[in-house]
Design an enzyme around this catalytic site. Sequence first.
Site, PDB file in Angstrom:
ATOM      1  NE  ARG A 116     -80.142   7.006  29.938  1.00  0.00           N
ATOM      2  CZ  ARG A 116     -81.152   7.870  29.877  1.00  0.00           C
ATOM      3  NH1 ARG A 116     -81.451   8.617  30.916  1.00  0.00           N
ATOM      4  NH2 ARG A 116     -81.846   7.998  28.792  1.00  0.00           N
TER       5      ARG A 116
ATOM      6  CD  GLU B 108     -83.255   2.405  30.026  1.00  0.00           C
ATOM      7  OE1 GLU B 108     -84.288   2.573  30.704  1.00  0.00           O
ATOM      8  OE2 GLU B 108     -82.791   3.264  29.272  1.00  0.00           O
TER       9      GLU B 108
ATOM     10  NE  ARG C 172     -88.741  14.150  25.025  1.00  0.00           N
ATOM     11  CZ  ARG C 172     -88.171  13.081  25.582  1.00  0.00           C
ATOM     12  NH1 ARG C 172     -88.493  11.859  25.179  1.00  0.00           N
ATOM     13  NH2 ARG C 172     -87.269  13.217  26.516  1.00  0.00           N
TER      14      ARG C 172
END
Length: 387
Positions: A69, A362, A219
């Site tokens: 990745r 993923e 975030r």
Amino acid sequence: MVLNSGSSSVKYQLLEMTDHSRLASGLVERIGEEGGVADHAAALRQVSAELRGQGLGLDSPELAAVGHRVVHGGTRFTAPTLITDDVLAGIEQLVPLAPLHNPANITGIKVARELRPDLPQVAVFDTAFHATIPESAHRYAIDTAIADRFAVRRYGFHGTSHAYVSRAAAKLLGKEPAEVNQIVLHLGNGASAAAVRGGVCVDTSMGLTPLEGLVMGTRSGDLDPAVVFHLQRVGGMSTDEIDTLLNKKSGLLGLAGANDMREIGRRMADGDERAQLAFDVYVHRLRRYIGAFTAVLGRVDAIVFTAGVGENSAAVRAAALAGLEGFGVVLDPVRNAVRASAGRLISAENSRVAVAVVPTDEELEIARDTYALAQGRADARGPGAAG
Ligand code: AMP
């Protein structure tokens, strides 16, 4: 083998590609920290040693390929890419765009190539699925020359997840991806939305970096960029301090002191007002993007929830879609409340827009991309060819 190398951790999964079963998976943490292994080379050797007991080490002759990745592919890498020295140099050139992530990914690649120089190794980029976003959506409205000189534009992230989930959602609906317009909401510790038209991504909420867009665990997501100048000029904070504030100490953590939605839920049940406010801010931002991407797509066939919060929090899903009957969105409260690990529809029979929960994977997506390229290389070489 799929490797996800972070700055202080390496996650790995070993998949059998004939049936996509997991042979092994694990995590080495605290790399370079007290109590952990010295560096990424030592971490990969540890992974290999752990697997060797099962006859599955990095040195196993049965290993077909390694998929890595890689967070940022810039504008050059818009598809999974077989790693060569030139590709590695290209990923290194992108470090200024992802100074925290790409260096760790690069280290993982280098160490894995040293251990197995004979194997095809593939980089799968978090940005790649978003390469199809039209310029009207990826260009920021600033001076064009400055933007181009510093490669400032929307890139988007979580692309591997959005690609996997949007395809899986189409399948769940019994349609081809090309037939379906969907809004994919990847709500994990990091969170992003993608507008996917007929299988092609046309907009996403993350930008130059993963900071833009939805409220996340730590975030802030969207804010007026002038907040940064204000914190500098009036607050006397340095660029690095503001970077840390917005990336590591904001979002749910900044609002309520906890970055985990489960904790937010428990505190809300106890009547904690800060937790309630954090939830409300989180949901409001989500609704803004659902509305925006509805307008971007024009026709929405499905809204799809994935990742830790999206797959598990019925409360977030219900709040995000409440009162959207005018948009053709009707949630079935009973279906929404069911806890299950498989992909499922949670919309009511009379909902024009399908609402789905689709677990992301993923690692499987990276493994498929990697295996396809590795096989392509084997085919290209042809039977009996050398090298
Ligand atoms: P991810 O980044 O996809 O692994 O998602 C991690 C986040 O999912 C955690 O920080 C939690 O906030 C959230 N999460 C996991 N399980 C649950 C749950 N049962 N209910 C609500 N949120 C959850």
